[in-house]
Motif scaffolding. Structure first.
Motif, PDB file in Angstrom:
ATOM      1  N   MET A 170      28.076  23.125 -29.461  1.00  6.33           N
ATOM      2  CA  MET A 170      27.070  22.863 -28.238  1.00  6.33           C
ATOM      3  C   MET A 170      25.858  21.725 -28.811  1.00  6.33           C
ATOM      4  N   ALA A 171      25.274  22.103 -29.986  1.00  2.00           N
ATOM      5  CA  ALA A 171      24.580  21.137 -30.621  1.00  2.00           C
ATOM      6  C   ALA A 171      25.049  19.591 -30.297  1.00  2.00           C
ATOM      7  N   GLY A 172      26.402  19.632 -30.979  1.00  2.00           N
ATOM      8  CA  GLY A 172      27.018  18.065 -30.870  1.00  2.00           C
ATOM      9  C   GLY A 172      27.017  17.740 -29.483  1.00  2.00           C
ATOM     10  N   VAL A 173      27.303  18.502 -28.668  1.00  2.00           N
ATOM     11  CA  VAL A 173      27.715  17.988 -27.153  1.00  2.00           C
ATOM     12  C   VAL A 173      26.321  17.588 -26.743  1.00  2.00           C
ATOM     13  N   GLN A 174      25.367  18.579 -26.769  1.00  3.33           N
ATOM     14  CA  GLN A 174      23.838  18.220 -26.350  1.00  3.33           C
ATOM     15  C   GLN A 174      23.254  17.100 -26.860  1.00  3.33           C
ATOM     16  N   ASP A 175      23.724  16.753 -28.178  1.00  2.00           N
ATOM     17  CA  ASP A 175      23.246  15.392 -28.691  1.00  2.00           C
ATOM     18  C   ASP A 175      23.979  14.115 -28.253  1.00  2.00           C
ATOM     19  N   GLY A 176      24.904  14.449 -27.199  1.00  2.00           N
ATOM     20  CA  GLY A 176      25.320  13.184 -26.298  1.00  2.00           C
ATOM     21  C   GLY A 176      26.777  13.066 -26.958  1.00  2.00           C
ATOM     22  N   ALA A 177      27.482  13.805 -27.905  1.00  2.00           N
ATOM     23  CA  ALA A 177      28.801  13.256 -28.421  1.00  2.00           C
ATOM     24  C   ALA A 177      29.761  13.984 -27.487  1.00  2.00           C
ATOM     25  N   SER A 178      31.032  13.210 -27.382  1.00  2.00           N
ATOM     26  CA  SER A 178      32.221  13.721 -26.809  1.00  2.00           C
ATOM     27  C   SER A 178      32.808  14.744 -27.497  1.00  2.00           C
ATOM     28  N   ARG A 179      33.621  15.789 -26.695  1.00  2.00           N
ATOM     29  CA  ARG A 179      34.077  16.762 -27.218  1.00  2.00           C
ATOM     30  C   ARG A 179      35.086  16.373 -28.458  1.00  2.00           C
ATOM     31  N   ARG A 181      34.602  13.502 -30.536  1.00  2.00           N
ATOM     32  CA  ARG A 181      33.968  12.983 -31.683  1.00  2.00           C
ATOM     33  C   ARG A 181      33.383  14.409 -32.320  1.00  2.00           C
TER      34      ARG A 181
END
Ligand SMILES: Nc1ncnc2c1ncn2[C@@H]1O[C@H](COP(=O)(O)OP(=O)(O)OP(=O)(O)O)[C@@H](O)[C@H]1O
Ligand SMILES: [Mg+2]
Lengths: 276, 348
Positions: A170-179, A181
């Protein structure tokens, strides 16, 4: 302190006793391959390397060279391992993380296939391969072996994925990365120990596979070490057990080496892969 | 950035976790979502962040409708309860990840990471791995990572729950300082009333997927809208006693309080009396009972008084008194600060 030391000592003794037959067998396998006992005896009389002659000369004209067969075995084992890993890391991620239709069905199917006696499928597989024109080719056996190893691989990798916290994703997604990535850069590095263990395990599974090449690729071109050994012992009117033992040693060496090198990493699979 | 959540509904399968909730947060405000475990705080937070899809209603950031925007495109930074740092990356890489995703130049990333690290005071830790940091330091990294994109909204899900008491105190003021310095609109999820009261401009107290009351901490403490709110805020907690309103408030055998001004209820009601508004040091009508429990706290003692009808009132009494267990006392109630609730729990 004292009692625990004593307890450990007893444990070591008990385990040594239990594994002694195995160690003795391996020991004699090695000794026998480089010596000649008296007829009917077990004590080595003479040391000699004639049993290992297969390494530098063809043992008879009809057979492919051992190096050709070893190469086949290596190609078979490593292609299987790579295929299993490639499919496992993606399929297991989907099963662990994505909510897609029939996910439960796939999970249940996976457990069932994992425990399925695959040998019962051999006739069907034979027909399929024949139909595809892959019968008696290394490629065909590779595909079959990889497919049969997949349930195990996916299940193990799913266990590793399950132990990666959701929040990282979730943190990665929130940081703007695609699923994608997030998977490649944030999740995959966390399951690397599992991936390495799976790679080794499926390599070893391929290396020691016997039935599939025997049935699905019986020709000389696709021969692997297991079937080669089988041919050596089955063909001759007077079987050469010394030669057979030496080839057996040769066949087991990579396995022993891999275990010695990677035993710690292999333990990972039991640590991380146990969660359903 | 103003946040406006309207008629928000969230279901997981067949269970409706949040129904028809509306919440409006002013730009630059820090608001707490406070409530017991399972009341839907995180669900609300993740709906705002975009991780959970909204099943009904709408969400606006300023004038922009972001209801269907994926989380990647929302100007939101999130700090998770377990920090969710990327274990295989250094602190600098962790903080820089959101910028790397935005394809900024390496030099620019380095500059902004350094800047952010200074702001959260971890400039000397940039090369370490998350596992080599203390809980408080990890927390700071998580804050830096959430803020480095310069989001309009900062969401914090129980950011202090994993810290020990001393660090919690420190990070409480630290988070508030960062929020003030950056002027960011922030939502803090917590089940700790002290955190909510000390850090936030307003508190939204949640219960079973609804907002029970939303107001400033002092307003909520002094004028709780319901029995539930009164019971949730305050440590040591408020004491409730049942009374019969009949011109007076009759508290069982022998005890009665006059009706507070402007209230004309009849029948069964509940009176909430905070421990700091009951005791020998107050002015007002008195209630008599027997001392049944004394808990020394240093500066003051907590003393329970059991009324003749077995109901209990708790008092905070300055240390140095001479009251003993079993003693009969008659102490005063600060009547104007009591809270009266009807049988449904609503404030009278
Ligand atoms: N993914 C999910 N699937 C099904 N139910 C869920 C899911 N996530 C949350 N819930 C349910 O929704 C309700 C609210 O959950 P939520 O996580 O928002 O609670 P919370 O207020 O954050 O609690 P806590 O303080 O324990 O974190 C709970 O009853 C929970 O069981
Ligand atoms: Mg929560």
């Amino acid at each position: 302190m004292n009692t625990s030391l004593k307890g450990n000592w007893l444990l070591v003794l008990a385990m040594s006793l239990m594994s002694a037959p195995l160690v003795i067998m391996y020991g004699f396998q090695l000794i026998d391959s480089i010596s000649r006992p008296a007829p009917g005896g077990i004590i080595p009389q003479e040391w000699e390397l004639t049993n290992w002659r297969f390494l530098w000369e063809p043992i008879d004209s009809a057979r492919p060279s051992i190096w050709r067969v070893t190469f086949n075995t290596f190609v078979f084992a490593s292609s299987t391992a790579l295929l299993v890993c490639a499919f496992s890391i993606t399929a297991a991620y989907a099963l662990s993380r994505l909510n897609f239709p029939a996910r439960r069905f796939f999970l249940a199917g996976l457990i069932m296939l994992h425990a399925f006696p695959t040998i019962t499928l051999i006739i069907a597989i034979f027909i399929v391969l024949q139909f595809l024109g892959l019968y008696d080719s290394l490629m065909g056996v590779i595909l079959v072996k990889a497919a049969l190893e997949l349930p195990f691989g996916i299940w193990i990798m799913k266990g590793f994925y399950d132990s990666v916290p959701w929040e990282i994703e979730m943190a990665g997604v929130q940081d703007g990365a695609s699923r994608f990535r997030v998977w490649r850069e944030l999740i995959l590095p966390q399951v690397k120990p599992g991936l390495l263990a799976l790679l080794i395990f499926s390599f070893l599974a391929g290396w020691s596979e016997f039935i599939l090449p025997l049935v699905l690729a019986p020709g000389a071109d696709a021969q692997v070490l297991a079937t080669y050994m089988n041919a050596v012992i089955a063909d001759d009117t007077r079987p050469d057990y010394g030669l057979f033992k030496a080839i057996g040693m040769f066949y087991a060496l990579p396995v022993i080496a891999i275990y010695l090198l990677f035993q710690k990493r292999l333990m990972n699979i039991y640590g991380g892969g146990t969660k359903g | 950035m103003q946040i406006k959540l309207q008629n928000f509904t969230k279901r997981f399968g067949d269970t409706t976790v949040i129904e028809d909730m509306s919440l409006s947060i002013a730009s630059g405000e820090m608001i707490a979502l406070l409530g017991p475990s399972g009341c839907g705080k995180s669900t609300t937070l993740f709906a705002i962040s975009g991780i959970h899809r909204i099943d009904g209603g709408s969400l606006h950031f300023g004038d922009r409708d972001v209801t269907t925007l994926p989380p990647q495109d929302r100007p939101v930074g999130v700090v998770f309860q377990n920090y969710a740092l990327y274990p295989h990356m250094s602190v600098a890489e962790n903080i820089g990840f959101p910028l790397r995703v935005q394809k900024l130049k390496t030099a620019e990333i380095k500059r902004r990471v350094g800047e952010m690290a200074e702001l959260v005071q971890i400039g000397n830790l940039l090369k370490r791995r998350p596992q080599q940091l203390s809980g408080g330091q990890q927390q700071r990294v998580a804050l830096a990572r959430a803020l480095v994109r310069k989001p309009d909204v900062l969401l914090l899900d129980e950011p202090l729950a994993n810290l020990d008491a001393k660090l919690r105190l420190e990070m409480r003021s630290e988070i508030r300082r960062l929020q003030r310095e950056t002027g960011i609109t922030a939502i803090l999820v917590t089940h700790d009333q002290i955190e909510a009261m000390s850090m936030c401009d307003r508190i939204a107290l949640m219960r079973d997927g609804r907002i029970e009351q939303i107001s400033t901490p002092s307003e909520m403490y002094e004028r709780p809208a319901s029995h539930y709110v009164a019971g949730f805020l305050g440590n040591p907690p408020i004491s409730f006693v049942q009374a019969e309103a009949n011109g007076k408030l009759i508290l069982g055998a022998g005890n009665a309080l006059p009706m507070p001004q402007g209230i004309s209820a009849r029948g069964a009601i509940t009176i909430g009396i905070r421990p700091e508004h009951f005791g020998p040091q107050h002015q007002g009508p008195s209630v008599s009972g027997r001392v049944s429990f004394i808990e020394p706290q240093g500066r003051e003692d907590l003393i329970d008084v059991t009324l003749p009808d077995t109901q209990r009132l708790r008092a905070i009494v300055p240390a140095g008194h001479n009251f003993a267990l079993g003693q009969d006392v008659s102490w005063q109630v600060d009547l104007s600060r009591t809270h009266l609730f009807n049988a449904d729990g609503a404030r009278l």
